[in-house]
Write a protein that holds these residues in place. Sequence first.
Motif, PDB file in Angstrom:
ATOM      1  N   HIS A   1       0.869  -1.184   0.000  1.00 45.06           N
ATOM      2  CA  HIS A   1       0.000   0.000   0.000  1.00 45.06           C
ATOM      3  C   HIS A   1       0.894   1.218   0.000  1.00 45.06           C
ATOM      4  CE1 HIS A   1      -3.365  -2.545   1.366  1.00 45.06           C
ATOM      5  NE2 HIS A   1      -2.541  -3.036   2.263  1.00 45.06           N
ATOM      6  N   TYR A   2       1.831   1.282  -0.864  1.00 45.51           N
ATOM      7  CA  TYR A   2       2.867   2.307  -0.836  1.00 45.51           C
ATOM      8  C   TYR A   2       3.561   2.306  -2.196  1.00 45.51           C
ATOM      9  CZ  TYR A   2       4.750  -2.201   0.534  1.00 45.51           C
ATOM     10  OH  TYR A   2       4.998  -3.541   0.607  1.00 45.51           O
ATOM     11  N   GLN A   3       4.378   3.294  -2.435  1.00 46.98           N
ATOM     12  CA  GLN A   3       5.123   3.319  -3.688  1.00 46.98           C
ATOM     13  C   GLN A   3       6.234   2.268  -3.656  1.00 46.98           C
ATOM     14  OE1 GLN A   3       7.309   6.405  -6.759  1.00 46.98           O
ATOM     15  NE2 GLN A   3       6.281   7.206  -4.961  1.00 46.98           N
ATOM     16  N   HIS A   4       6.291   1.449  -4.691  1.00 37.38           N
ATOM     17  CA  HIS A   4       7.276   0.387  -4.774  1.00 37.38           C
ATOM     18  C   HIS A   4       8.510   0.872  -5.528  1.00 37.38           C
ATOM     19  CE1 HIS A   4       4.627  -3.281  -3.710  1.00 37.38           C
ATOM     20  NE2 HIS A   4       3.985  -2.177  -3.334  1.00 37.38           N
ATOM     21  N   ASP A   5       9.539   0.035  -5.488  1.00 37.91           N
ATOM     22  CA  ASP A   5      10.792   0.362  -6.174  1.00 37.91           C
ATOM     23  C   ASP A   5      10.529   0.617  -7.658  1.00 37.91           C
ATOM     24  OD1 ASP A   5      13.363   0.067  -7.547  1.00 37.91           O
ATOM     25  OD2 ASP A   5      14.103  -0.771  -5.672  1.00 37.91           O
ATOM     26  N   GLU A   6      11.167   1.632  -8.206  1.00 35.88           N
ATOM     27  CA  GLU A   6      10.962   1.960  -9.617  1.00 35.88           C
ATOM     28  C   GLU A   6      11.321   0.796 -10.532  1.00 35.88           C
ATOM     29  OE1 GLU A   6      11.957   5.493 -12.863  1.00 35.88           O
ATOM     30  OE2 GLU A   6      12.988   5.447 -10.925  1.00 35.88           O
ATOM     31  N   LYS A   7      12.246  -0.048 -10.091  1.00 32.78           N
ATOM     32  CA  LYS A   7      12.614  -1.212 -10.909  1.00 32.78           C
ATOM     33  C   LYS A   7      11.405  -2.104 -11.170  1.00 32.78           C
ATOM     34  CE  LYS A   7      17.376  -1.527  -9.092  1.00 32.78           C
ATOM     35  NZ  LYS A   7      17.229  -0.564  -7.975  1.00 32.78           N
ATOM     36  N   PHE A   8      10.499  -2.182 -10.174  1.00 32.86           N
ATOM     37  CA  PHE A   8       9.346  -3.053 -10.347  1.00 32.86           C
ATOM     38  C   PHE A   8       8.360  -2.465 -11.347  1.00 32.86           C
ATOM     39  CE2 PHE A   8       5.534  -5.465  -9.277  1.00 32.86           C
ATOM     40  CZ  PHE A   8       6.073  -6.740  -9.197  1.00 32.86           C
ATOM     41  N   TYR A   9       8.163  -1.149 -11.322  1.00 35.37           N
ATOM     42  CA  TYR A   9       7.333  -0.516 -12.345  1.00 35.37           C
ATOM     43  C   TYR A   9       7.921  -0.754 -13.738  1.00 35.37           C
ATOM     44  CZ  TYR A   9       5.239   2.097  -8.428  1.00 35.37           C
ATOM     45  OH  TYR A   9       4.620   2.446  -7.258  1.00 35.37           O
ATOM     46  N   ASP A  10       9.253  -0.676 -13.849  1.00 34.59           N
ATOM     47  CA  ASP A  10       9.919  -0.942 -15.128  1.00 34.59           C
ATOM     48  C   ASP A  10       9.615  -2.359 -15.610  1.00 34.59           C
ATOM     49  OD1 ASP A  10      11.085   1.589 -15.139  1.00 34.59           O
ATOM     50  OD2 ASP A  10      12.973   0.892 -14.272  1.00 34.59           O
ATOM     51  N   LEU A  11       9.705  -3.312 -14.700  1.00 32.49           N
ATOM     52  CA  LEU A  11       9.433  -4.701 -15.068  1.00 32.49           C
ATOM     53  C   LEU A  11       7.985  -4.885 -15.500  1.00 32.49           C
ATOM     54  CD1 LEU A  11      11.397  -6.567 -12.243  1.00 32.49           C
ATOM     55  CD2 LEU A  11      11.961  -6.529 -14.678  1.00 32.49           C
ATOM     56  N   CYS A  12       7.067  -4.185 -14.826  1.00 30.41           N
ATOM     57  CA  CYS A  12       5.653  -4.279 -15.208  1.00 30.41           C
ATOM     58  C   CYS A  12       5.434  -3.697 -16.601  1.00 30.41           C
ATOM     59  CB  CYS A  12       4.781  -3.560 -14.177  1.00 30.41           C
ATOM     60  SG  CYS A  12       4.679  -4.413 -12.587  1.00 30.41           S
ATOM     61  N   ASP A  13       6.112  -2.588 -16.913  1.00 35.34           N
ATOM     62  CA  ASP A  13       6.049  -2.028 -18.271  1.00 35.34           C
ATOM     63  C   ASP A  13       6.506  -3.064 -19.290  1.00 35.34           C
ATOM     64  OD1 ASP A  13       5.338   0.429 -17.150  1.00 35.34           O
ATOM     65  OD2 ASP A  13       7.359   1.260 -17.307  1.00 35.34           O
ATOM     66  N   GLU A  14       7.646  -3.680 -18.997  1.00 38.17           N
ATOM     67  CA  GLU A  14       8.274  -4.595 -19.949  1.00 38.17           C
ATOM     68  C   GLU A  14       7.495  -5.896 -20.116  1.00 38.17           C
ATOM     69  OE1 GLU A  14      12.110  -5.042 -18.244  1.00 38.17           O
ATOM     70  OE2 GLU A  14      12.644  -2.926 -18.524  1.00 38.17           O
ATOM     71  N   GLU A  15       6.832  -6.346 -19.048  1.00 37.55           N
ATOM     72  CA  GLU A  15       6.121  -7.625 -19.089  1.00 37.55           C
ATOM     73  C   GLU A  15       4.633  -7.471 -19.390  1.00 37.55           C
ATOM     74  OE1 GLU A  15       7.423 -10.498 -19.063  1.00 37.55           O
ATOM     75  OE2 GLU A  15       9.471 -10.078 -18.419  1.00 37.55           O
ATOM     76  N   GLY A  16       4.132  -6.230 -19.398  1.00 37.19           N
ATOM     77  CA  GLY A  16       2.740  -6.005 -19.781  1.00 37.19           C
ATOM     78  C   GLY A  16       1.722  -6.154 -18.677  1.00 37.19           C
ATOM     79  N   PHE A  17       2.141  -6.035 -17.429  1.00 40.88           N
ATOM     80  CA  PHE A  17       1.180  -6.093 -16.334  1.00 40.88           C
ATOM     81  C   PHE A  17       0.489  -4.747 -16.155  1.00 40.88           C
ATOM     82  CE2 PHE A  17       3.791  -9.741 -15.051  1.00 40.88           C
ATOM     83  CZ  PHE A  17       2.783 -10.664 -14.798  1.00 40.88           C
ATOM     84  N   LEU A  18      -0.798  -4.784 -15.844  1.00 43.50           N
ATOM     85  CA  LEU A  18      -1.562  -3.580 -15.543  1.00 43.50           C
ATOM     86  C   LEU A  18      -1.429  -3.295 -14.054  1.00 43.50           C
ATOM     87  CD1 LEU A  18      -4.711  -4.518 -17.622  1.00 43.50           C
ATOM     88  CD2 LEU A  18      -2.888  -2.976 -18.288  1.00 43.50           C
ATOM     89  N   VAL A  19      -1.049  -2.076 -13.706  1.00 43.08           N
ATOM     90  CA  VAL A  19      -0.671  -1.754 -12.332  1.00 43.08           C
ATOM     91  C   VAL A  19      -1.668  -0.786 -11.693  1.00 43.08           C
ATOM     92  CG1 VAL A  19       1.063  -0.583 -10.903  1.00 43.08           C
ATOM     93  CG2 VAL A  19       1.770  -2.208 -12.660  1.00 43.08           C
ATOM     94  N   TRP A  20      -2.094  -1.145 -10.480  1.00 47.17           N
ATOM     95  CA  TRP A  20      -2.881  -0.288  -9.600  1.00 47.17           C
ATOM     96  C   TRP A  20      -1.897   0.237  -8.554  1.00 47.17           C
ATOM     97  CZ3 TRP A  20      -8.550  -0.142  -8.803  1.00 47.17           C
ATOM     98  CH2 TRP A  20      -8.935   0.488  -7.626  1.00 47.17           C
ATOM     99  N   ALA A  21      -1.532   1.528  -8.643  1.00 48.31           N
ATOM    100  CA  ALA A  21      -0.513   2.108  -7.758  1.00 48.31           C
ATOM    101  C   ALA A  21      -1.172   2.839  -6.602  1.00 48.31           C
ATOM    102  CB  ALA A  21       0.377   3.057  -8.549  1.00 48.31           C
ATOM    103  N   GLU A  22      -0.602   2.693  -5.397  1.00 49.08           N
ATOM    104  CA  GLU A  22      -1.215   3.245  -4.186  1.00 49.08           C
ATOM    105  C   GLU A  22      -0.219   4.036  -3.353  1.00 49.08           C
ATOM    106  OE1 GLU A  22      -4.745   0.069  -3.054  1.00 49.08           O
ATOM    107  OE2 GLU A  22      -2.935   0.163  -1.844  1.00 49.08           O
ATOM    108  N   ILE A  23      -0.779   4.898  -2.506  1.00 47.94           N
ATOM    109  CA  ILE A  23      -0.006   5.549  -1.463  1.00 47.94           C
ATOM    110  C   ILE A  23      -0.403   4.932  -0.117  1.00 47.94           C
ATOM    111  CG2 ILE A  23       0.269   7.707  -2.717  1.00 47.94           C
ATOM    112  CD1 ILE A  23      -1.971   8.880  -0.943  1.00 47.94           C
ATOM    113  N   PRO A  24       0.419   5.120   0.938  1.00 52.64           N
ATOM    114  CA  PRO A  24       0.142   4.476   2.227  1.00 52.64           C
ATOM    115  C   PRO A  24      -0.890   5.220   3.072  1.00 52.64           C
ATOM    116  CG  PRO A  24       2.210   5.643   2.347  1.00 52.64           C
ATOM    117  CD  PRO A  24       1.762   5.728   0.915  1.00 52.64           C
ATOM    118  N   VAL A  25      -2.084   5.371   2.515  1.00 53.26           N
ATOM    119  CA  VAL A  25      -3.214   5.896   3.283  1.00 53.26           C
ATOM    120  C   VAL A  25      -4.239   4.776   3.299  1.00 53.26           C
ATOM    121  CG1 VAL A  25      -5.006   7.662   3.413  1.00 53.26           C
ATOM    122  CG2 VAL A  25      -2.728   8.265   2.594  1.00 53.26           C
TER     123      VAL A  25
END
Length: 253
Positions: A182-206
Amino acid sequence: MCIRDSHIAVTDNASPGIYISQKNVSRRSADIQVKVKVDNAGLQPVPVTLENFIYTQDGKLVAADRQPLDLTTQGTQAVVSSFRLNRPHLWQGRQDPYLYKVVARLSQDGRVLDEVTQPLGIRKYEMIAGKGFFLNGEHMKLKGVSRHQDRENLGNALTLKEHAEDIEIIKEVGANSIRLAHYQHDEKFYDLCDEEGFLVWAEIPVISRFSRKKQPQARLMLEELIKQNYNHPSIYCWSCLLYTSDAADDSLR
């Protein structure tokens, strides 16, 4: 990156200084806007050239824009380049996660002062009432998992190895969407999601009961999340889980 007096801005909530927007996306064409924030920390105006390039996944240049400008002193300027790409190769999730590359280059008299590269996945997300979720006009059933960035004996200090392992596990279970709770993850993981085609629901820690006094901090965290990850094509939703502490705070929902 070496910070010079004239550079692509690094002070906009730790964003890359580049914001890529997309409109009118179809298999026929797509309108791409690249906004670059440039900064002059010196005491005198500086004549520079800003160039924006779009490359295919295999490195072919498909669009370019070159703008000479005088950077004003002690402040940030926004410079916009607009492109129309004909017959674009769309980013189609797990089916075809095709990535272009945007390169912004700031130079003076042929000498490169700064250069930043960002991913470009051309896509259009839609949520249609009564019909569901659509990616580039194609209906898609979201099959997702909720991922926390932690491991035994590591906490959240993961390396690229652990991030890549998590991606492989998620691929194995057949998911196409990931909620980054429930927080911002490492940018490397967003990069991997871009490259692998996963759809991402991004959250902040509230994620718990919430008082009005905390509203400014929550807004800042959401602004930071969006600006720092604005260009990741995998992200389709910016989210916070908000439970207010009294009925008077219903306006925050």
